[in-house]
Design an enzyme around this catalytic site. Structure first.
Site, mmCIF file in Angstrom:
data_model
loop_
_atom_site.group_PDB
_atom_site.id
_atom_site.type_symbol
_atom_site.label_atom_id
_atom_site.label_comp_id
_atom_site.label_asym_id
_atom_site.label_seq_id
_atom_site.Cartn_x
_atom_site.Cartn_y
_atom_site.Cartn_z
ATOM 1 C CE LYS A 166 10.883 -6.901 -1.598
ATOM 2 N NZ LYS A 166 10.199 -5.579 -1.595
HETATM 3 C C1 LIG Z 1 6.288 -10.467 0.756
HETATM 4 C C2 LIG Z 1 5.875 -9.365 0.091
HETATM 5 N N1 LIG Z 1 5.125 -9.742 -0.996
HETATM 6 C C3 LIG Z 1 4.884 -8.739 -2.226
HETATM 7 C C4 LIG Z 1 5.471 -7.523 -2.189
HETATM 8 C C5 LIG Z 1 5.118 -6.635 -3.180
HETATM 9 O O1 LIG Z 1 6.168 -6.427 -4.037
HETATM 10 P P1 LIG Z 1 5.999 -4.994 -4.769
HETATM 11 O O2 LIG Z 1 6.429 -3.663 -4.224
HETATM 12 O O3 LIG Z 1 7.248 -5.221 -6.121
HETATM 13 O O4 LIG Z 1 4.722 -5.016 -5.574
HETATM 14 C C6 LIG Z 1 6.593 -7.290 -1.216
HETATM 15 C C7 LIG Z 1 7.004 -5.923 -1.207
HETATM 16 O O5 LIG Z 1 7.810 -5.346 -0.349
HETATM 17 C C8 LIG Z 1 6.861 -8.138 -0.094
HETATM 18 O O6 LIG Z 1 7.748 -7.897 0.803
#
Ligand SMILES: Cc1ncc(COP(=O)(O)O)c(C=O)c1O
Length: 394
Positions: A186
């Site tokens: 990110k």
């Molecule tokens: C659209 C979306 N939602 C949720 C997540 C989950 O994020 P995390 O890895 O911080 O739990 C991601 C991770 O890439 C994502 O792309």
């Protein structure tokens, strides 16, 4: 291709001397978990996106989990999610015993196709989780109109949404709650990490409690108030989703260079737009009027011809050969994300055929994410673009 072979990763988090110094500070103070540096990060983050409240968590997945828990999602409820999104968006609905209802996407933006929203709403629907995929805001005005008229809540999955504005508002400040990710893919990172944002003090208060086992007051509050020797009360069934202060300090240092990081991403995107503008087999990212793209990723659609369910397997093979050719040149690419409903758990539980959600299926099979990171040089951008142009012929 060119004489000098480069090695270009899909992304590279920008960690400078300030970040290295920042993570040491909590270690020196001895307060390691959900303390002053997490609060500092929350304050900076909330200010940046224009949300009254921000609560840090361990990931976007746990942020989304807390969001739906605070909203009282129950077994048997239905929640609308886009069909092309990271599996976590749907998983948090399943964690609560509720059912994710997948709605197809618009292939041009990769975001929820609002045209399919009304038809997916049933008497069991309680909420919508639009996703701001790859840093582009979902079309929030019609989504909010539908939600308000049906009395549904809206949780923005802004995992990729840092630096994305919609009609002058930063994503995560538009729906009832917004959830961000600080995974290294990110735009700003804390290693793992997440944030819930909102204008609603009541929901954030519940989320602050739920992330800390259901405590009525945090350790930081307890230690700065009288009677710190007494434990908090625990009236809610909570979780341990607390961010560490090393992560908080890292996030706070990243916020200090957030404008530069986002500027760098926009610079890379503008370079790709220009260098790849004439490549007719590749649909480049679009930015609808009124939006500012955050470019968490630069995701294109492989489209040497108009894709459909009949041609997708052949085009998918072809796309993979293009990605392999780029890999051979030292260039990392990825598919944009996946069609969550086609992953094994959902496949076996709901058995939705790809023909019911064709755009999500095509995006799963034909998207290509190109490398992008702050500090990427003009030579590197040029090297990628030249290889991309050459790849289809190869
Ligand atoms: C659209 C979306 N939602 C949720 C997540 C989950 O994020 P995390 O890895 O911080 O739990 C991601 C991770 O890439 C994502 O792309």
């Amino acid at each position: 291709m060119t004489a000098t072979r480069m090695s270009i990763p899909i992304t590279k988090p920008f960690i400078g001397a300030e970040e290295l110094a920042a993570v040491q500070r909590p270690l020196e103070t001895g307060w390691l978990v959900q303390g002053p540096y997490v609060k500092e990060f929350e304050d900076k983050f909330g200010r940046f996106i224009g949300a009254d409240h921000a609560a840090a968590t361990t990931s976007c997945t746990t942020a989304l989990h807390l969001a739906v828990a605070a909203l009282g999602l129950r077994p048997g409820d239905e929640v609308i999610v886009p069909a092309f999104t990271w599996i976590a968006t749907a998983n948090v609905v399943e964690y609560m015993g509720a059912r994710p209802v997948f709605v197809d996407i618009d292939l041009a933006t990769f975001n929820l196709d609002v045209a399919g929203l009304e038809a997916a709403i049933t008497p069991r629907t309680v909420g919508i989780i639009p996703v701001h995929l790859f840093g582009l805001a979902a079309d929030m005005d019609p989504i909010l109109d539908i939600a308000r008229s049906r009395d549904l809540w809206v949780v923005e999955d802004a995992a990729c949404g840092f630096g994305a504005w919609y009609g002058g508002r930063h994503v995560g400040s538009i729906g009832d709650l917004g959830c961000f990710s600080f995974h290294p893919r990110k735009s700003i990172t804390t290693g793992e990490g997440g944030m819930v944002t909102s204008a609603r003090a009541d929901l954030i208060e519940t989320i602050r409690s739920l992330r800390d086992h259901g405590a009525s007051r945090s350790d930081l509050q307890r230690h700065t108030q009288s009677s710190s020797f007494l434990l908090a009360d625990y009236d809610l069934l909570g979780y341990n989703f607390r961010m560490t202060d090393m992560q908080g300090a890292l996030g706070s240092a990243q916020m200090d260079r957030a404008a530069w990081i986002l500027g760098e991403r926009r610079r890379c995107a503008a370079a790709y737009d220009q260098l790849l503008g004439g490549v007719d087999w590749l649909a480049l990212p679009v930015t609808p009027t009124g939006s500012i793209h955050g470019y968490q990723s630069y995701v294109c659609l492989f489209r040497p011809e108009t894709p459909d369910l009949g041609s997708v397997d052949r085009l998918h093979e072809w796309r993979n050969r293009v990605m392999a050719a780029l890999e051979a040149e030292g260039i990392a690419t990825r598919q944009g994300t996946h069609a969550a409903f086609m992953q094994g758990y959902y496949e076996s539980k709901y058995g939705i055929p790809p023909s019911r959600l064709p755009a999500a299926f095509l995006a799963d099979r034909l998207s290509i994410s190109l490398p992008m990171y702050p500090g990427m040089t003009d030579d590197e951008l040029d090297y990628v673009a030249t290889a991309v142009r050459a790849a289809v012929d190869a």
